[in-house]
Design a protein around this motif. Structure first.
Motif, PDB file in Angstrom:
ATOM      1  N   LEU A  25      14.938  -3.497   5.781  1.00 11.05           N
ATOM      2  CA  LEU A  25      13.627  -4.142   5.807  1.00 11.05           C
ATOM      3  C   LEU A  25      12.972  -4.016   7.181  1.00 11.05           C
ATOM      4  O   LEU A  25      11.749  -3.852   7.278  1.00 11.05           O
ATOM      5  N   ALA A  26      13.775  -4.081   8.232  1.00  8.57           N
ATOM      6  CA  ALA A  26      13.227  -3.977   9.586  1.00  8.57           C
ATOM      7  C   ALA A  26      12.693  -2.573   9.867  1.00  8.57           C
ATOM      8  O   ALA A  26      11.782  -2.398  10.684  1.00  8.57           O
ATOM      9  N   GLN A  27      13.254  -1.570   9.179  1.00 12.94           N
ATOM     10  CA  GLN A  27      12.840  -0.182   9.399  1.00 12.94           C
ATOM     11  C   GLN A  27      11.870   0.322   8.333  1.00 12.94           C
ATOM     12  O   GLN A  27      11.515   1.499   8.333  1.00 12.94           O
ATOM     13  N   ASP A  28      11.446  -0.549   7.444  1.00  8.95           N
ATOM     14  CA  ASP A  28      10.523  -0.159   6.375  1.00  8.95           C
ATOM     15  C   ASP A  28       9.169   0.214   6.986  1.00  8.95           C
ATOM     16  O   ASP A  28       8.511  -0.625   7.612  1.00  8.95           O
ATOM     17  N   ARG A  29       8.779   1.443   6.824  1.00 11.81           N
ATOM     18  CA  ARG A  29       7.538   1.941   7.395  1.00 11.81           C
ATOM     19  C   ARG A  29       6.711   2.661   6.345  1.00 11.81           C
ATOM     20  O   ARG A  29       7.274   3.213   5.412  1.00 11.81           O
ATOM     21  N   PRO A  30       5.379   2.639   6.463  1.00  8.88           N
ATOM     22  CA  PRO A  30       4.589   2.111   7.570  1.00  8.88           C
ATOM     23  C   PRO A  30       4.554   0.586   7.599  1.00  8.88           C
ATOM     24  O   PRO A  30       4.907  -0.061   6.611  1.00  8.88           O
ATOM     25  N   ILE A  36      -2.868  -1.622   6.091  1.00 10.90           N
ATOM     26  CA  ILE A  36      -4.189  -2.244   5.934  1.00 10.90           C
ATOM     27  C   ILE A  36      -5.255  -1.390   6.621  1.00 10.90           C
ATOM     28  O   ILE A  36      -6.371  -1.231   6.103  1.00 10.90           O
ATOM     29  N   LYS A  37      -4.937  -0.803   7.759  1.00 11.89           N
ATOM     30  CA  LYS A  37      -5.873   0.113   8.410  1.00 11.89           C
ATOM     31  C   LYS A  37      -6.150   1.323   7.518  1.00 11.89           C
ATOM     32  O   LYS A  37      -7.287   1.793   7.424  1.00 11.89           O
ATOM     33  N   SER A  38      -5.098   1.823   6.869  1.00 11.05           N
ATOM     34  CA  SER A  38      -5.281   2.950   5.951  1.00 11.05           C
ATOM     35  C   SER A  38      -6.157   2.549   4.770  1.00 11.05           C
ATOM     36  O   SER A  38      -6.959   3.352   4.279  1.00 11.05           O
ATOM     37  N   TYR A  39      -6.013   1.314   4.318  1.00  4.99           N
ATOM     38  CA  TYR A  39      -6.823   0.852   3.196  1.00  4.99           C
ATOM     39  C   TYR A  39      -8.296   0.760   3.593  1.00  4.99           C
ATOM     40  O   TYR A  39      -9.184   1.113   2.806  1.00  4.99           O
ATOM     41  N   ILE A  40      -8.559   0.301   4.805  1.00  5.77           N
ATOM     42  CA  ILE A  40      -9.945   0.283   5.304  1.00  5.77           C
ATOM     43  C   ILE A  40     -10.529   1.688   5.272  1.00  5.77           C
ATOM     44  O   ILE A  40     -11.654   1.906   4.802  1.00  5.77           O
ATOM     45  N   ALA A 241       0.208   5.907  -2.205  1.00 10.08           N
ATOM     46  CA  ALA A 241       0.895   6.757  -1.231  1.00 10.08           C
ATOM     47  C   ALA A 241       0.077   6.926   0.035  1.00 10.08           C
ATOM     48  O   ALA A 241       0.634   7.147   1.118  1.00 10.08           O
ATOM     49  N   LEU A 242      -1.248   6.815  -0.079  1.00  5.83           N
ATOM     50  CA  LEU A 242      -2.092   6.928   1.100  1.00  5.83           C
ATOM     51  C   LEU A 242      -1.934   5.729   2.019  1.00  5.83           C
ATOM     52  O   LEU A 242      -2.264   5.787   3.208  1.00  5.83           O
ATOM     53  N   LEU A 243      -1.423   4.621   1.455  1.00  8.10           N
ATOM     54  CA  LEU A 243      -1.201   3.418   2.252  1.00  8.10           C
ATOM     55  C   LEU A 243       0.254   3.286   2.687  1.00  8.10           C
ATOM     56  O   LEU A 243       0.534   2.960   3.840  1.00  8.10           O
TER      57      LEU A 243
END
Length: 283
Positions: A25-30, A36-40, A241-243
């Protein structure tokens, strides 16, 4: 007479399963911040694409053309814009007037979309970073010893417990969980009242806004939730996938380019597929 106090036992050491889940969980990326920036960017890009399409229709078709007539001045329920367009709050112009006035409206709409989606993003991040899991979530793993549970159910309880501990620990240490945690931890929080808290804060913060703007933001929030829990479908575009893809959506965009190229090739050579089928039938 002196009294002695019993030594405080050290905290129990995490099991291998708990340690592995914590690391995962600590290494879950992005991170949540990055997603949220990608969603914007996704919302603004779709707004720009829709506006560019409108500009093209205005410049080439004119107000009395078939293309202009396809956009009803007062759409009925059966003539509503497509769901993807409506979802982004991009309702086509009721009238296609002069190019100059239309461009001014388009620029204003694009600026409005950016302003309103940024406002939503700020509300989401503030709520996420102030949220704390209920206490029972932090000890959810203790229920995994209940007889009759399947392994996937035990794994889900473990993930909930560790996600809650990590999130609450970051909040207590004045850190922002959105900078350190990713999709899985956010999903656990969302299912445990976070989604409702964001919705409530959005309504309270924006209650003095125009109803159209608030409805637009509510649609964006609903779409973000859908993408958070989306399960990819083979051979279909996957906006999630884009997020949330670790590569930032690079593979997803490459797949889309390949599909577009293949579709373009088929349009340019419509007889190729037909001749191939005929050859296979006659052989």
């Amino acid at each position: 007479m002196t009294t002695t106090t019993a030594p405080i036992p050290p905290p129990p050491q995490p099991t291998k399963e708990e340690a592995d889940m914590t690391q995962s969980l600590a290494q879950d990326r992005p991170t949540i911040d990055a997603a949220i920036k990608s969603y914007i960017s996704l919302v603004c890009a779709k707004a720009l694409t829709a506006s560019a399409t409108d500009d093209f229709l205005t410049a080439t078709a004119g107000p009395n053309s078939t293309a202009a007539a396809a956009v009803p001045a007062n759409p009925t329920a059966s003539e509503e814009p497509s769901s993807s367009t409506t979802l982004l709050g991009l309702i086509p112009s009721a009238g296609l007037g002069s190019a100059a006035s239309h461009n001014n409206t388009t620029n204003s709409n694009k600026a409005g979309v950016q302003q309103h989606v940024l406002q939503l993003a700020r509300i989401m991040l503030q709520t996420i970073n102030q949220y704390t899991f209920p206490i029972h979530c932090t000890v959810a793993n203790s229920m995994s010893q209940k007889p009759g549970l399947r392994q996937d159910q035990k794994d889900a309880l473990l993930e909930l417990s560790i996600a809650a501990q990590l999130h609450n620990g970051l909040v207590q240490s004045k850190q922002k969980p959105s900078r350190f945690l990713g999709r899985r931890a956010l999903g656990q929080a969302w299912k445990n009242q976070l989604g409702d808290e964001i919705l409530t804060k959005l309504k309270n913060t924006c209650q003095e806004q125009d109803d159209v703007v608030l409805q637009q933001q509510l649609q964006w929030l609903q779409e973000f939730e859908r993408l958070l829990f989306a399960v990819p479908i083979p051979d279909q575009d996957d906006d999630s996938a884009l997020l949330w893809a670790p590569d930032g959506g690079t593979q997803e965009l490459a797949k889309r380019r390949t599909r577009r190229q293949q579709a373009a090739t088929k349009r340019e050579n419509p007889t190729t597929t037909t001749s191939t089928v005929l050859e296979s039938v006659t052989e």
